[in-house]
Design an enzyme around this catalytic site. Structure first.
Site, PDB file in Angstrom:
ATOM      1  N   GLU A  49      22.223  32.434   4.504  1.00  0.00           N
ATOM      2  CA  GLU A  49      20.927  32.124   3.891  1.00  0.00           C
ATOM      3  C   GLU A  49      19.846  31.781   4.914  1.00  0.00           C
ATOM      4  O   GLU A  49      18.662  32.014   4.673  1.00  0.00           O
ATOM      5  CB  GLU A  49      21.070  30.983   2.883  1.00  0.00           C
ATOM      6  CG  GLU A  49      21.836  31.358   1.624  1.00  0.00           C
ATOM      7  CD  GLU A  49      23.340  31.133   1.738  1.00  0.00           C
ATOM      8  OE1 GLU A  49      23.837  30.900   2.870  1.00  0.00           O
ATOM      9  OE2 GLU A  49      24.013  31.190   0.701  1.00  0.00           O
ATOM     10  N   PHE A 111      29.389  21.036  -9.409  1.00  0.00           N
ATOM     11  CA  PHE A 111      29.794  21.974  -8.360  1.00  0.00           C
ATOM     12  C   PHE A 111      28.565  22.693  -7.794  1.00  0.00           C
ATOM     13  O   PHE A 111      27.751  23.210  -8.537  1.00  0.00           O
ATOM     14  CB  PHE A 111      30.784  23.001  -8.928  1.00  0.00           C
ATOM     15  CG  PHE A 111      31.172  24.048  -7.920  1.00  0.00           C
ATOM     16  CD1 PHE A 111      31.868  23.696  -6.763  1.00  0.00           C
ATOM     17  CD2 PHE A 111      30.828  25.384  -8.105  1.00  0.00           C
ATOM     18  CE1 PHE A 111      32.216  24.653  -5.821  1.00  0.00           C
ATOM     19  CE2 PHE A 111      31.182  26.339  -7.165  1.00  0.00           C
ATOM     20  CZ  PHE A 111      31.881  25.977  -6.016  1.00  0.00           C
ATOM     21  N   GLN A 112      28.466  22.687  -6.486  1.00  0.00           N
ATOM     22  CA  GLN A 112      27.340  23.301  -5.762  1.00  0.00           C
ATOM     23  C   GLN A 112      25.993  22.721  -6.210  1.00  0.00           C
ATOM     24  O   GLN A 112      25.002  23.430  -6.286  1.00  0.00           O
ATOM     25  CB  GLN A 112      27.357  24.827  -5.891  1.00  0.00           C
ATOM     26  CG  GLN A 112      28.542  25.433  -5.132  1.00  0.00           C
ATOM     27  CD  GLN A 112      28.449  26.938  -4.951  1.00  0.00           C
ATOM     28  OE1 GLN A 112      27.854  27.646  -5.759  1.00  0.00           O
ATOM     29  NE2 GLN A 112      29.034  27.444  -3.873  1.00  0.00           N
ATOM     30  N   LYS A 161      20.381  26.950 -13.882  1.00  0.00           N
ATOM     31  CA  LYS A 161      20.995  28.152 -14.457  1.00  0.00           C
ATOM     32  C   LYS A 161      20.700  28.290 -15.949  1.00  0.00           C
ATOM     33  O   LYS A 161      20.449  29.393 -16.436  1.00  0.00           O
ATOM     34  CB  LYS A 161      22.508  28.085 -14.225  1.00  0.00           C
ATOM     35  CG  LYS A 161      23.213  29.405 -14.487  1.00  0.00           C
ATOM     36  CD  LYS A 161      24.679  29.341 -14.049  1.00  0.00           C
ATOM     37  CE  LYS A 161      25.343  30.699 -14.195  1.00  0.00           C
ATOM     38  NZ  LYS A 161      26.755  30.659 -13.719  1.00  0.00           N
ATOM     39  N   MET A 512      16.969  26.527  29.044  1.00  0.00           N
ATOM     40  CA  MET A 512      15.905  25.529  29.140  1.00  0.00           C
ATOM     41  C   MET A 512      16.510  24.143  29.340  1.00  0.00           C
ATOM     42  O   MET A 512      15.989  23.338  30.123  1.00  0.00           O
ATOM     43  CB  MET A 512      15.029  25.561  27.882  1.00  0.00           C
ATOM     44  CG  MET A 512      13.773  24.720  27.987  1.00  0.00           C
ATOM     45  SD  MET A 512      12.689  25.220  29.356  1.00  0.00           S
ATOM     46  CE  MET A 512      11.561  26.326  28.504  1.00  0.00           C
TER      47      MET A 512
END
Lengths: 608, 201
Positions: A49, A111-112, A161, A512
């Site tokens: 993602e 969940f999630q 959802k 760096m």
């Protein structure tokens, strides 16, 4: 017309003119992925993602249109937090849609489930949790409006959802439907302040235009060029503004700041007037703030009123859009006697400094003789600094004993690619080398992570840039450390036939950090060594469906780049084995005054 | 403790916000993220159901007031901000306290409450719950005076404020409407409540 919330969301995106979105599905966002099959919107399926977010940023950078990404709830949403923070720092318009658990589960540790609106409150311009499907068309319209107007930035729409599954009666929201009573971006600058700024410009003897990313966001590059050419005031372009003013222009001083060139840094230090356009006095530019540009009167133009007087108190603070204010400033200058452009602009892009000064022809007003004749001593001083402290590196054959010079690779790449090539970089030494050694002559050809400094930005952002500008050649200039963070998106690029090119400046170090440890930690190298050949970048590239090339000597650089430029059906990765000891100069040590700029060791004799 | 609200480090912002979920979190989150100190905060519905009013007393030494106001204004649900210099505002707060008041002290406590124009809202065997409303400095004074009797529990609401009304004839309604955004108002009208506080102290 009855639609599900999911269908309404996709239809809303279509109505916003979205052509492409970047994303990855999952449980909570499942309903919204179904109508994508029937949509005109192209969906690019990423491998992580974070990649979706950076692709959307790259797309937005080069097109000026908002980038759109869609991911699922929980880990999908938290994985896109970094791109949101990145876009917030660099004012990139982004619309991110996240799935959310059903409203009945919110707050129960479902969940999630993650509180993504809470998590992203401080790194989005605004976010919405949609609780009623009927709100979707309005909220999407509001999201695009907020992302793209005023100071652009990322927004997030969180869609549970059950809301995506619920039915609603479709409507097409008009401007009056937007419910944003507290959102009123300012565009026009205060005329009195603009007039005051014009007077200061005409009176200045050592003026510098300090152009920032806001010039590009405002589509103000042409206005900036006109302002510089007609007044003869030199321009520095910050890291976010590279390309906003052509590097090859005689009035261009290049990049200021921690790794800016000597003349750009010193010009600001000695200036008697700083005209800050869409720049925000970032600590990487100012060095120690109380020692920054001590003699300068400051005119600060920014669309975000909160940037004015935040770091440096402005003598004239103008809240407004950079392009609109720059045009108003030109009008105000004309009203004060600045000659019209036709008489002063040099033909054929030649040096306006050498143009016959049409100013003298209009010598009726005191201001008319101005400003280029009065700026002559200042410009002579700038030229003297430029001659004394150009950017340098060791070009001798022996110089490459420890590997290729990264600057040499960039010079060769620059000269072997079209003028309007889009360059995308990650964060670190390679980023600074790219900004220093490329010649940016066009706006929107430089894409990088400036404010947040996100390693791993380049590969996905270059993919988004190529999707946005398929007509342009897109080169990612990346470090080996950065590349390993997000390289898997090259699988996305191969699968979607997005032919980006990646130049890895592989010095086998987190370069760096290594440079700082060498200079400020007595060469005690702590956790910075990677490895030149673990992973094997060529085989990795090939495994991801790309062409993989390796370059170890200077005479291979040109041919490898030519070969890469000829590939346009798949991505190309070149593993350039570069000198691990090379450091970025000049450098203003962190917390030091810009007066204490450290130039390349080769110039240090008699420097400053 | 410096007299709450009297010194120049404290300014009152009354912030009109959209009456939507999470708005208080956005405001509070902004203050914590940018390191601005809040002295007191009160939230309540406004006269328009679409909006709520948040009254924040901010420590202007933690950040310049101009930055606080501008950053707040960037929050999309923030509709308007009125900045009130303590000198140009009418500020009020409510205090509830349960105080030890046995037989011998009860009369004194009731007298004190009367002096402060408060009310007895509950009576127990040897305790009283009292309510006092007024300027924050007045409540500070009351708190000091009853401490000796023994404070069992005390709650204050945090202040709310409105700009002082202008009595000068030179002021036009137009200039009044400009006023909320102006920083550092300098009107010094007579505040009847402050005077009372001095008397009581």
């Amino acid at each position: 017309m009855r639609l599900t919330g999911a269908q309404a969301l996709i239809k809303s995106l279509e109505m916003q003119g979205v052509e492409v979105m970047f994303g990855l599905p999952g449980g909570a966002i499942l309903p919204v992925y179904d109508p994508i099959i029937d949509s005109s919107i192209r969906h690019v399926l990423v491998r992580h993602e974070q990649g979706a977010g950076h692709m959307a940023e790259g797309y937005a950078h080069v097109t000026g249109r908002p980038g759109v990404a869609m991911v699922t709830s929980g880990p999908g949403a938290t994985n896109i937090v970094t791109p949101l923070a990145d876009a917030y720092m660099d004012s990139i318009p982004l619309v991110v849609v996240t799935g959310q658990v059903a409203t009945s589960l919110i707050g129960t540790d479902g969940f999630q489930e993650s509180d993504i609106t809470g998590i992203t409150m401080g790194i989005t311009k605004h976010n919405w949790l949609v609780t009623d499907a009927a709100d979707i068309p309005r909220v999407v319209a509001e999201a695009f409006h907020v992302a793209t107007t005023g100071r652009p930035g990322p927004v997030l729409v969180d869609l549970p959802k059950d809301v995506a599954n619920a039915e609603m009666e479709w409507y097409s929201p008009g401007p009056d439907d937007l419910d944003l009573p507290g959102y009123r971006p300012v565009l026009e600058g205060d005329p009195a302040a603009v007039k005051k700024a014009a007077e200061l410009v005409l009176a200045a003897e050592r003026p510098v235009i300090y152009a920032g990313g806001g010039v590009l966001k405002a589509r103000g590059a042409d206005a900036l060029r006109e302002l510089a050419e007609r007044t003869g005031v030199p321009v520095v372009t910050t890291l976010m503004a590279r390309g906003a003013f052509p590097d090859s222009h005689p009035l261009c001083l290049g990049m200021p700041g921690m790794h800016g060139n000597y003349t750009a840094v010193t010009a600001m230090q000695r200036a008697d007037l700083l005209l800050a356009l869409g720049s925000r006095f970032d600590d990487r530019v100012t060095g120690r703030v109380d020692a920054f540009a001590p003699d300068a009167t400051v005119v600060h133009v920014d669309i975000d009123p909160a940037e004015l007087n935040k770091i440096r108190r402005a003598d004239v603070a103008i809240a407004g859009d950079c392009r609109i204010v720059t045009e108003a400033l030109l009008a105000a200058l004309e009203a004060l006697g600045l000659p019209h452009s036709a008489s002063t602009r040099a033909p054929g892009g030649g040096s306006p400094a050498d143009a016959p000064a049409g100013a003298e022809a209009l010598a009726g007003t005191p201001a008319a003789a101005l400003p280029r004749s009065r700026l002559a001593p200042w410009r002579a001083q700038l030229s003297e600094w430029q001659e004394r402290h150009p950017l340098v590196y060791d070009r001798s054959p022996e110089g490459s004993a420890n590997g290729l010079k990264p600057q040499f690779v960039l010079e060769t790449l620059r000269d072997a690619t079209p003028d309007d090539t889009i360059v995308v970089s990650g964060v670190g030494q390679h980023q600074m080398f790219a900004s220093q050694w490329w010649r940016f002559d066009h706006p929107y050809t430089w894409v990088n992570s400036g404010g947040l400094g996100t390693m791993g930005f380049a590969v996905p952002a270059s993919i988004g840039a190529k999707v946005g500008r398929p007509d342009r050649m897109v080169w990612a200039v990346d470090g080996d450390g950065c590349f390993q963070m997000t390289a898997q998106e090259l699988v996305t690029a191969s699968a979607e036939r997005i032919p980006v090119k990646v130049a890895i400046l592989n010095n086998a170090y987190l370069g760096m950090v290594r440079q700082w440890q060498e200079m400020f930690y007595e060469e005690r190298y702590s956790e910075v060594y990677l490895s030149p050949d673990l992973p094997d970048y060529v085989r990795w590239a090939e495994a991801m469906g790309c062409v993989g090339l390796r370059v170890e000597s200077p005479d291979e650089v040109g041919p490898a780049i030519d070969k890469a430029n000829d590939v346009d059906d798949r991505p190309v990765v070149i593993d350039f084995r570069t000198d691990a000891f090379e450091k970025v100069f000049p450098m203003v040590p962190a917390g030091a005054s810009n007066d204490d700029i450290v130039v390349d060791p080769a110039q240090q004799e008699g420097g400053r | 403790m410096p007299a709450f609200g009297t010194d120049k480090r404290h300014h009152t912002l009354t912030v009109l916000v959209e009456n939507k979920a999470g708005v208080l979190a956005r405001v509070a989150g902004l203050f914590s993220r940018r390191g601005y100190n809040i002295y007191s905060l009160a939230v309540a519905p406004s006269d328009d159901v679409r909006f709520s009013r948040i009254t924040i007393v901010v420590d202007v030494e933690s950040a310049p007031l101009e930055q606080v106001v501008k950053q707040l204004d960037k929050l999309v649900p923030v509709v308007s901000i009125t900045e009130l210099d303590p000198a140009s505002a009418r500020e009020r707060e409510l205090l509830l306290a349960t105080i030890e008041a046995g037989e011998s002290e009860r009369g004194q406590v009731i007298q004190l409450v009367n002096v402060f124009e408060g009310k007895i809202v509950d009576v127990g065997t040897d305790r009283l719950t009292v309510m006092v409303a007024g300027a924050p400095t007045k409540l500070d004074d009351f708190e000091d005076l009853v401490r000796g009797y023994g404070i069992v529990e005390l709650q204050r609401t945090g202040r709310v404020a409105l700009p002082k009304l202008v009595r000068s004839a030179a002021r036009t309604p137009a200039s009044l409407s400009d006023r909320p955004r102006a920083f550092g108002g300098s009107d010094h009208d007579h505040d009847p409540d402050s005077t009372e506080t001095e008397k009581a102290g």
